[in-house]
Scaffold this motif. Structure first.
Motif, PDB file in Angstrom:
ATOM      1  N   THR A  19      15.460  25.399  -1.228  1.00 28.55           N
ATOM      2  CA  THR A  19      16.287  26.160  -0.279  1.00 28.55           C
ATOM      3  C   THR A  19      17.266  25.228   0.425  1.00 28.55           C
ATOM      4  O   THR A  19      18.457  25.543   0.578  1.00 28.55           O
ATOM      5  CB  THR A  19      15.380  26.890   0.736  1.00 28.55           C
ATOM      6  OG1 THR A  19      14.569  27.812   0.011  1.00 28.55           O
ATOM      7  CG2 THR A  19      16.196  27.634   1.776  1.00 28.55           C
ATOM      8  N   VAL A  20      16.779  24.065   0.843  1.00 28.46           N
ATOM      9  CA  VAL A  20      17.661  23.085   1.495  1.00 28.46           C
ATOM     10  C   VAL A  20      18.815  22.718   0.557  1.00 28.46           C
ATOM     11  O   VAL A  20      19.988  22.737   0.949  1.00 28.46           O
ATOM     12  CB  VAL A  20      16.866  21.813   1.891  1.00 28.46           C
ATOM     13  CG1 VAL A  20      17.792  20.648   2.225  1.00 28.46           C
ATOM     14  CG2 VAL A  20      15.944  22.123   3.070  1.00 28.46           C
ATOM     15  N   GLU A  21      18.497  22.398  -0.686  1.00 23.95           N
ATOM     16  CA  GLU A  21      19.556  21.958  -1.619  1.00 23.95           C
ATOM     17  C   GLU A  21      20.528  23.098  -1.938  1.00 23.95           C
ATOM     18  O   GLU A  21      21.723  22.865  -2.094  1.00 23.95           O
ATOM     19  CB  GLU A  21      18.943  21.386  -2.905  1.00 23.95           C
ATOM     20  CG  GLU A  21      18.117  20.114  -2.684  1.00 23.95           C
ATOM     21  CD  GLU A  21      18.857  19.008  -1.936  1.00 23.95           C
ATOM     22  OE1 GLU A  21      20.054  18.784  -2.220  1.00 23.95           O
ATOM     23  OE2 GLU A  21      18.232  18.374  -1.054  1.00 23.95           O
ATOM     24  N   LEU A  22      20.022  24.319  -2.029  1.00 31.74           N
ATOM     25  CA  LEU A  22      20.914  25.461  -2.277  1.00 31.74           C
ATOM     26  C   LEU A  22      21.880  25.639  -1.106  1.00 31.74           C
ATOM     27  O   LEU A  22      23.086  25.825  -1.296  1.00 31.74           O
ATOM     28  CB  LEU A  22      20.100  26.750  -2.455  1.00 31.74           C
ATOM     29  CG  LEU A  22      19.367  26.926  -3.787  1.00 31.74           C
ATOM     30  CD1 LEU A  22      18.348  28.067  -3.674  1.00 31.74           C
ATOM     31  CD2 LEU A  22      20.351  27.229  -4.928  1.00 31.74           C
ATOM     32  N   GLN A  23      21.341  25.580   0.111  1.00 31.51           N
ATOM     33  CA  GLN A  23      22.209  25.755   1.286  1.00 31.51           C
ATOM     34  C   GLN A  23      23.224  24.634   1.358  1.00 31.51           C
ATOM     35  O   GLN A  23      24.396  24.869   1.666  1.00 31.51           O
ATOM     36  CB  GLN A  23      21.360  25.823   2.563  1.00 31.51           C
ATOM     37  CG  GLN A  23      20.520  27.095   2.601  1.00 31.51           C
ATOM     38  CD  GLN A  23      19.908  27.398   3.963  1.00 31.51           C
ATOM     39  OE1 GLN A  23      19.580  28.533   4.242  1.00 31.51           O
ATOM     40  NE2 GLN A  23      19.758  26.392   4.796  1.00 31.51           N
ATOM     41  N   GLU A  24      22.781  23.427   1.040  1.00 25.49           N
ATOM     42  CA  GLU A  24      23.719  22.302   1.112  1.00 25.49           C
ATOM     43  C   GLU A  24      24.774  22.391   0.009  1.00 25.49           C
ATOM     44  O   GLU A  24      25.853  21.833   0.140  1.00 25.49           O
ATOM     45  CB  GLU A  24      22.967  20.968   1.104  1.00 25.49           C
ATOM     46  CG  GLU A  24      22.188  20.872   2.423  1.00 25.49           C
ATOM     47  CD  GLU A  24      21.655  19.507   2.802  1.00 25.49           C
ATOM     48  OE1 GLU A  24      21.368  18.716   1.893  1.00 25.49           O
ATOM     49  OE2 GLU A  24      21.515  19.267   4.016  1.00 25.49           O
ATOM     50  N   ALA A  25      24.463  23.140  -1.055  1.00 25.67           N
ATOM     51  CA  ALA A  25      25.454  23.327  -2.126  1.00 25.67           C
ATOM     52  C   ALA A  25      26.325  24.562  -1.860  1.00 25.67           C
ATOM     53  O   ALA A  25      27.142  24.937  -2.701  1.00 25.67           O
ATOM     54  CB  ALA A  25      24.743  23.451  -3.474  1.00 25.67           C
ATOM     55  N   ASP A  44      11.982  26.787  10.207  1.00 23.93           N
ATOM     56  CA  ASP A  44      12.581  25.955  11.271  1.00 23.93           C
ATOM     57  C   ASP A  44      12.982  24.592  10.720  1.00 23.93           C
ATOM     58  O   ASP A  44      14.038  24.060  11.070  1.00 23.93           O
ATOM     59  CB  ASP A  44      11.587  25.725  12.426  1.00 23.93           C
ATOM     60  CG  ASP A  44      11.141  27.029  13.067  1.00 23.93           C
ATOM     61  OD1 ASP A  44      11.893  28.015  12.989  1.00 23.93           O
ATOM     62  OD2 ASP A  44      10.028  27.054  13.635  1.00 23.93           O
ATOM     63  N   GLY A  45      12.114  24.020   9.878  1.00 18.68           N
ATOM     64  CA  GLY A  45      12.414  22.715   9.282  1.00 18.68           C
ATOM     65  C   GLY A  45      13.674  22.794   8.430  1.00 18.68           C
ATOM     66  O   GLY A  45      14.538  21.906   8.485  1.00 18.68           O
ATOM     67  N   ILE A  46      13.791  23.857   7.656  1.00 15.94           N
ATOM     68  CA  ILE A  46      14.973  24.028   6.790  1.00 15.94           C
ATOM     69  C   ILE A  46      16.233  24.145   7.657  1.00 15.94           C
ATOM     70  O   ILE A  46      17.259  23.526   7.385  1.00 15.94           O
ATOM     71  CB  ILE A  46      14.803  25.278   5.892  1.00 15.94           C
ATOM     72  CG1 ILE A  46      13.629  25.078   4.925  1.00 15.94           C
ATOM     73  CG2 ILE A  46      16.098  25.598   5.148  1.00 15.94           C
ATOM     74  CD1 ILE A  46      13.204  26.338   4.176  1.00 15.94           C
ATOM     75  N   GLU A  47      16.112  24.904   8.741  1.00 24.75           N
ATOM     76  CA  GLU A  47      17.265  25.070   9.637  1.00 24.75           C
ATOM     77  C   GLU A  47      17.630  23.736  10.300  1.00 24.75           C
ATOM     78  O   GLU A  47      18.811  23.398  10.420  1.00 24.75           O
ATOM     79  CB  GLU A  47      16.952  26.110  10.712  1.00 24.75           C
ATOM     80  CG  GLU A  47      18.151  26.395  11.609  1.00 24.75           C
ATOM     81  CD  GLU A  47      17.856  27.420  12.690  1.00 24.75           C
ATOM     82  OE1 GLU A  47      16.675  27.769  12.900  1.00 24.75           O
ATOM     83  OE2 GLU A  47      18.825  27.878  13.324  1.00 24.75           O
ATOM     84  N   ALA A  48      16.610  22.974  10.690  1.00 28.65           N
ATOM     85  CA  ALA A  48      16.885  21.692  11.350  1.00 28.65           C
ATOM     86  C   ALA A  48      17.610  20.742  10.395  1.00 28.65           C
ATOM     87  O   ALA A  48      18.471  19.964  10.813  1.00 28.65           O
ATOM     88  CB  ALA A  48      15.586  21.065  11.834  1.00 28.65           C
ATOM     89  N   ILE A  49      17.297  20.807   9.120  1.00 25.03           N
ATOM     90  CA  ILE A  49      17.945  19.905   8.156  1.00 25.03           C
ATOM     91  C   ILE A  49      19.362  20.357   7.840  1.00 25.03           C
ATOM     92  O   ILE A  49      20.288  19.551   7.799  1.00 25.03           O
ATOM     93  CB  ILE A  49      17.131  19.847   6.836  1.00 25.03           C
ATOM     94  CG1 ILE A  49      15.754  19.221   7.082  1.00 25.03           C
ATOM     95  CG2 ILE A  49      17.880  19.052   5.770  1.00 25.03           C
ATOM     96  CD1 ILE A  49      14.793  19.370   5.908  1.00 25.03           C
ATOM     97  N   GLY A 187       6.393  13.749  -3.076  1.00 25.01           N
ATOM     98  CA  GLY A 187       7.294  13.268  -2.029  1.00 25.01           C
ATOM     99  C   GLY A 187       7.677  14.363  -1.060  1.00 25.01           C
ATOM    100  O   GLY A 187       7.152  15.480  -1.105  1.00 25.01           O
ATOM    101  N   ALA A 188       8.587  14.018  -0.165  1.00 26.40           N
ATOM    102  CA  ALA A 188       9.022  14.945   0.873  1.00 26.40           C
ATOM    103  C   ALA A 188      10.474  14.659   1.198  1.00 26.40           C
ATOM    104  O   ALA A 188      11.001  13.592   0.861  1.00 26.40           O
ATOM    105  CB  ALA A 188       8.171  14.750   2.123  1.00 26.40           C
ATOM    106  N   HIS A 189      11.101  15.606   1.876  1.00 31.09           N
ATOM    107  CA  HIS A 189      12.502  15.425   2.264  1.00 31.09           C
ATOM    108  C   HIS A 189      12.638  14.148   3.103  1.00 31.09           C
ATOM    109  O   HIS A 189      11.754  13.853   3.917  1.00 31.09           O
ATOM    110  CB  HIS A 189      12.972  16.652   3.063  1.00 31.09           C
ATOM    111  CG  HIS A 189      14.449  16.703   3.210  1.00 31.09           C
ATOM    112  ND1 HIS A 189      15.088  16.165   4.297  1.00 31.09           N
ATOM    113  CD2 HIS A 189      15.418  17.180   2.384  1.00 31.09           C
ATOM    114  CE1 HIS A 189      16.401  16.326   4.143  1.00 31.09           C
ATOM    115  NE2 HIS A 189      16.625  16.939   2.997  1.00 31.09           N
ATOM    116  N   PRO A 190      13.741  13.391   2.939  1.00 27.78           N
ATOM    117  CA  PRO A 190      13.892  12.134   3.692  1.00 27.78           C
ATOM    118  C   PRO A 190      13.866  12.336   5.205  1.00 27.78           C
ATOM    119  O   PRO A 190      13.531  11.405   5.949  1.00 27.78           O
ATOM    120  CB  PRO A 190      15.250  11.584   3.221  1.00 27.78           C
ATOM    121  CG  PRO A 190      15.872  12.628   2.373  1.00 27.78           C
ATOM    122  CD  PRO A 190      14.813  13.584   1.948  1.00 27.78           C
ATOM    123  N   SER A 191      14.190  13.514   5.676  1.00 29.17           N
ATOM    124  CA  SER A 191      14.134  13.793   7.125  1.00 29.17           C
ATOM    125  C   SER A 191      12.704  13.879   7.632  1.00 29.17           C
ATOM    126  O   SER A 191      12.477  13.868   8.839  1.00 29.17           O
ATOM    127  CB  SER A 191      14.814  15.134   7.397  1.00 29.17           C
ATOM    128  OG  SER A 191      14.071  16.168   6.735  1.00 29.17           O
TER     129      SER A 191
END
Ligand code: UFG
Length: 346
Positions: A19-25, A44-49, A187-191
């Motif tokens: 979801t993060v990568e889709l939004q960032e794209a 919330d985590g996705i929104e914060a990123i 792994g996990a998101h770098p944030s």
């Protein structure tokens, strides 16, 4: 207007990173998740990123009427990425009907709703588990290798879902699909704002390892050191979850852009390199500076001795590459574990 993607299982481990990568794209995302193995806080985590809050609907994909309401509410939907599934191998042996029901009915419901809602693109979260133990001459395993009898009902649902999707796309339905066969996501998101969140005692290597390193678990058992591998422990292809997430964006762009050559395409998503359990432990110790308490234990029933992927097809045809190292993946998993401790979660 941004294109909208429906992500089922979007609060889960791979779903949230995707979801993060889709939004960032530049896509809009609607998450559907029944929260059976994840929490709504992930949104919330996705929104914060990303600075963007994905829409979220607590819906079980086996509930056709509820799913239909989501398709109507968020029309037009350009594509679907289907992660939502039960995934514990051991549990699937004890509760096979739960697995066959959840994992196939969810897929069927989504496919049924696609034509009437004008949704043409479907990406399925499959697994290298469909290859079982590839014959030695088939390692690294390509997409052409035969699929073998599944080791568990869970694995069998991945094969059955692949077949259901393939038959549907070949039936003349106005739907194209990409089946992504993942190797071992870690792994996990770098944030460190999202990551893997297993319920109870982890079954998978990385969460067990990081929980041991931080003192939640006493000792990591290495399941077997008498396999036919250089150091005797099993070999896997560990792929960083953010790289894996980006493969979904590449696959979606391929489908939406009409670049797919067939109604159903299959891609392995891994690094192309095999790493043993013992090598992984030593790499973790080296890149984090943390000494890990581990012991050699007996083999775990149903484990594959060695599997890693040939990822030339994804590299050459989709233009996707895994770019992160094992060290980066393991460091990110460790940072996530430490963040959970800081937040008082674990
Ligand atoms: N392992 C240990 N100790 C542990 C946990 C795991 O030594 O406490 C070993 C396993 O024996 C295996 C390796 O670490 O050799 C990886 O094990 P995981 O459980 O993390 O992953 P698997 O390869 O068994 O399974 C994963 C996914 C499945 C998927 C499968 C496809 O969890 O969903 O890959 O091969 F089906």
């Amino acid at each position: 207007m941004k294109k909208r993607i429906l992500v089922t299982g979007g609060t889960g481990f791979i779903g949230s990173h995707t979801t993060v990568e889709l939004q960032e794209a530049g896509y809009d995302v609607v998450i559907v998740d029944n929260l059976s193995n994840s929490s709504a806080d992930v949104v919330d985590g996705i929104e914060a990123i990303t600075g963007q809050r994905p829409a979220f609907e607590k819906v079980d994909c086996t509930d056709y009427a509820a799913l239909e309401a989501v398709f109507k509410k968020y029309a037009p939907i350009e594509g679907i990425i289907h992660f939502a599934a039960s995934k514990a191998v051991g549990e699937s042996v004890l509760q096979p009907l739960k697995y066959y029901y959840n994992n196939t009915v969810s897929t069927i419901n989504l496919l049924r709703l696609m034509p009437e809602n004008g949704v043409k693109a479907f990406i399925f979260s499959s697994s290298c588990t469909v290859y079982g133990q590839p014959d030695p001459e088939n390692l690294p395993v390509t997409e052409e290798a035969p699929r073998k009898k599944a080791e568990s009902p869970y694995g069998n649902t991945k094969k059955i879902d692949e077949d259901i999707i393939t038959d549907f796309c070949h039936s003349g339905a106005p739907v194209s699909a990409i089946l992504l066969r993942y190797f071992n996501p870690i792994g996990a998101h770098p944030s460190a704002l999202i990551g893997e969140m297993p319920n109870g005692v982890p079954n998978n290597l990385i969460p067990y390892l990081t929980q041991t390193a931080i003192g939640i678990r006493e000792c990591l058992s290495v399941f077997g050191n008498d396999y036919n591998t250089p150091d005797g422990s099993c070999i896997r292809d560990y792929i960083y979850v953010v790289d894996l997430a980006k493969a979904h964006v590449a696959a979606m762009e391929r489908l939406i852009g009409g670049k797919n050559q067939e109604a159903v395409e299959v891609f392995n998503i891994g690094t192309g390199h095999g790493v043993s359990v013992l090598e992984l432990i030593h790499t973790f110790e080296k890149c984090t500076g943390v000494k890990l308490n581990y012991k050699i234990a007996g083999r775990r029933a149903g484990d594959i001795e060695k599997v890693w992927g040939n990822v030339d097809k994804a590299n050459n045809i989709m233009g996707w590459h895994a770019v992160h190292t094992l060290e980066e993946s393991l460091s990110s998993a460790w940072n996530w574990q430490k963040k959970l401790r800081e937040r008082g979660i674990m």
